[in-house]
Design an enzyme around this catalytic site. Structure first.
Site, PDB file in Angstrom:
ATOM      1  CD  GLN A 250       6.964 -14.260  11.340  1.00  0.00           C
ATOM      2  OE1 GLN A 250       8.011 -14.734  10.896  1.00  0.00           O
ATOM      3  NE2 GLN A 250       6.741 -14.132  12.642  1.00  0.00           N
ATOM      4  CE  LYS A 251       3.651  -4.547  11.827  1.00  0.00           C
ATOM      5  NZ  LYS A 251       2.472  -4.111  11.166  1.00  0.00           N
TER       6      LYS A 251
ATOM      7  CD  GLN B  57      -1.951  -8.734   4.288  1.00  0.00           C
ATOM      8  OE1 GLN B  57      -2.787  -7.849   4.359  1.00  0.00           O
ATOM      9  NE2 GLN B  57      -0.678  -8.482   4.023  1.00  0.00           N
TER      10      GLN B  57
ATOM     11  CG  MET C 101      10.729  -1.057  10.307  1.00  0.00           C
ATOM     12  SD  MET C 101      11.857  -0.819   8.942  1.00  0.00           S
ATOM     13  CE  MET C 101      13.333  -0.468   9.881  1.00  0.00           C
ATOM     14  CB  SER C 102       3.961  -0.447  10.798  1.00  0.00           C
ATOM     15  OG  SER C 102       2.682  -0.001  10.393  1.00  0.00           O
ATOM     16  CB  SER C 103       2.887   2.404   6.176  1.00  0.00           C
ATOM     17  OG  SER C 103       3.509   1.486   5.315  1.00  0.00           O
ATOM     18  NE  ARG C 104      -3.036   1.652   9.592  1.00  0.00           N
ATOM     19  CZ  ARG C 104      -3.347   0.656   8.767  1.00  0.00           C
ATOM     20  NH1 ARG C 104      -2.555  -0.394   8.665  1.00  0.00           N
ATOM     21  NH2 ARG C 104      -4.428   0.719   8.019  1.00  0.00           N
TER      22      ARG C 104
ATOM     23  CG  HIS D 206       6.934  -2.036   2.191  1.00  0.00           C
ATOM     24  ND1 HIS D 206       6.825  -0.926   2.996  1.00  0.00           N
ATOM     25  CD2 HIS D 206       5.708  -2.595   2.160  1.00  0.00           C
ATOM     26  CE1 HIS D 206       5.572  -0.820   3.424  1.00  0.00           C
ATOM     27  NE2 HIS D 206       4.872  -1.818   2.934  1.00  0.00           N
TER      28      HIS D 206
ATOM     29  CG  MET E 167      -1.895  -1.191   1.187  1.00  0.00           C
ATOM     30  SD  MET E 167      -3.432  -0.866   2.046  1.00  0.00           S
ATOM     31  CE  MET E 167      -2.851  -0.558   3.698  1.00  0.00           C
TER      32      MET E 167
HETATM   33  P1  AMP Z   1       1.427  -2.939   3.439  1.00  0.00           P
HETATM   34  O1  AMP Z   1       2.035  -1.899   2.554  1.00  0.00           O
HETATM   35  O2  AMP Z   1       1.354  -2.549   4.881  1.00  0.00           O
HETATM   36  O3  AMP Z   1       0.141  -3.506   2.901  1.00  0.00           O
HETATM   37  O4  AMP Z   1       2.445  -4.160   3.421  1.00  0.00           O
HETATM   38  C1  AMP Z   1       2.864  -4.756   2.223  1.00  0.00           C
HETATM   39  C2  AMP Z   1       3.642  -6.004   2.545  1.00  0.00           C
HETATM   40  O5  AMP Z   1       4.776  -5.668   3.330  1.00  0.00           O
HETATM   41  C3  AMP Z   1       2.822  -7.007   3.380  1.00  0.00           C
HETATM   42  O6  AMP Z   1       3.094  -8.314   2.917  1.00  0.00           O
HETATM   43  C4  AMP Z   1       3.352  -6.787   4.768  1.00  0.00           C
HETATM   44  O7  AMP Z   1       3.232  -7.910   5.616  1.00  0.00           O
HETATM   45  C5  AMP Z   1       4.810  -6.477   4.481  1.00  0.00           C
HETATM   46  N1  AMP Z   1       5.413  -5.762   5.611  1.00  0.00           N
HETATM   47  C6  AMP Z   1       4.928  -4.663   6.243  1.00  0.00           C
HETATM   48  N2  AMP Z   1       5.721  -4.324   7.282  1.00  0.00           N
HETATM   49  C7  AMP Z   1       6.715  -5.243   7.313  1.00  0.00           C
HETATM   50  C8  AMP Z   1       7.857  -5.455   8.161  1.00  0.00           C
HETATM   51  N3  AMP Z   1       8.115  -4.661   9.184  1.00  0.00           N
HETATM   52  N4  AMP Z   1       8.659  -6.495   7.884  1.00  0.00           N
HETATM   53  C9  AMP Z   1       8.406  -7.340   6.843  1.00  0.00           C
HETATM   54  N5  AMP Z   1       7.358  -7.192   6.008  1.00  0.00           N
HETATM   55  C10 AMP Z   1       6.525  -6.165   6.239  1.00  0.00           C
END
Ligand code: AMP
Length: 283
Positions: free
Chosen positions: A148-149, A153, A184-187, A37, A30
């Site tokens: 795995q985060k 899902q 790590m997270s976009s949020r 990512h 996203m």
């Molecule tokens: P998102 O953009 O949040 O939908 O995430 C896209 C992909 O990146 C998904 O498969 C998430 O599980 C993965 N992802 C998000 N954060 C992490 C992280 N900290 N470590 C590994 N993969 C991640």
């Protein structure tokens, strides 16, 4: 790097490459890309001839009260990260093209999505299942990589691919963390300085659970209690769920035998964070 915005051009690109015998890797995202990512993109780059990253903030996986409108969209920065990592195609479809008027299909993976994120966010996994299926249909990847985060899902996607014979190999890669353990997270950008200070408690609690299991404790209630106590050190943390589960079914485990996943979701102020830890018992 090619930027593809329309659905027919994405399909045409994939069809052409497939005809040439090229293996296509795919990382759906996203956007607001970070090192989590990046690790998926790098792992995909190493094993595929051609690599597609999609950037699409999928409206159907957000509920009306969630943060769709303010979800970060730093598209120029995301494109340059993709370019630097050798991505071949950045696929950026529009919501209108993905969900034209009259769209009606639903996909439910009922057992795997019943609890945890599925219970807290009732429409979430329906949105994920539909968008992943649509993206797979256009990108036609041989391999798709997930983090795995978002443990539940990834489990739901694996089940979906198996049940619907989508013919995509699903790889799940480890969670990438900040130095202090925060996943790590976009949020994470929404966290205030104080919330950011508190947030690593989530991974600390998981470490405590993991350590107890490594020390031979098999009583799930005792493990969950110790983890809850760690989180309670900060009164601003509200635990939404915390559970030691079977890593395949995601059902709560009464007692730990061989493998477990500890799933946790909390709110710190208005920010919701999730994390998890896989535990294997070596005999
Ligand atoms: P998102 O953009 O949040 O939908 O995430 C896209 C992909 O990146 C998904 O498969 C998430 O599980 C993965 N992802 C998000 N954060 C992490 C992280 N900290 N470590 C590994 N993969 C991640």
């Amino acid at each position: 790097m090619k930027i593809i915005r329309t659905l027919p051009s994405m399909t045409a690109w994939s069809e052409r490459l497939r005809r040439e015998g090229v293996t296509i890797g795919f990382v759906p995202t996203m956007g607001a890309l970070h090192d989590g990512h990046r690790s998926l993109i790098r792992a995909a780059r190493l094993q595929c001839d051609a690599l597609v990253v999609s950037i699409f903030v999928n409206p159907t996986q957000f509920s009306p009260t969630e943060d769709l409108a303010k979800y970060p969209r730093p598209i120029a920065k995301d494109r340059s990260l993709c370019r630097a990592e050798g991505v071949d195609v950045c696929f950026e479809p529009t919501a209108q093209a993905m969900y034209p008027e009259g769209f009606q299909t639903v996909i439910i993976v009922p057992a795997i999505t019943k609890l945890w994120e599925g219970a807290s966010r009732p429409h979430h996994f329906g949105g994920v299942a539909v968008v992943v299926t649509k993206l797979f249909g256009m990108v036609r990847p041989h391999v798709a990589l997930f983090g795995q985060k978002d443990y539940q899902q990834a489990a739901a996607v694996k089940q979906l691919v198996k049940d619907l014979n989508l013919g995509v190999a699903i790889q799940v890669r480890p969670t990438v963390r900040e130095r202090d353990g925060l996943a790590m997270s976009s949020r994470n950008v929404y966290l205030s300085a104080n919330e950011r200070r508190i947030a690593p408690l989530l991974s600390q609690a998981l470490q405590i659970g993991k350590r107890m299991i490594a020390d031979g404790i098999r009583d799930v209630a005792a493990i969950e209690r110790a983890m809850q106590q760690t989180l309670k050190r900060e009164p601003t943390i509200q635990v939404e769920y915390l559970s030691v589960c079977d890593p395949d079914s995601l059902e709560p485990l009464p007692v730990i035998t061989t493998r477990a996943v500890i799933l946790v979701a909390v709110r710190i102020g208005s920010i919701r964070l999730i994390d998890n830890m896989l535990v294997k018992i070596s005999s």
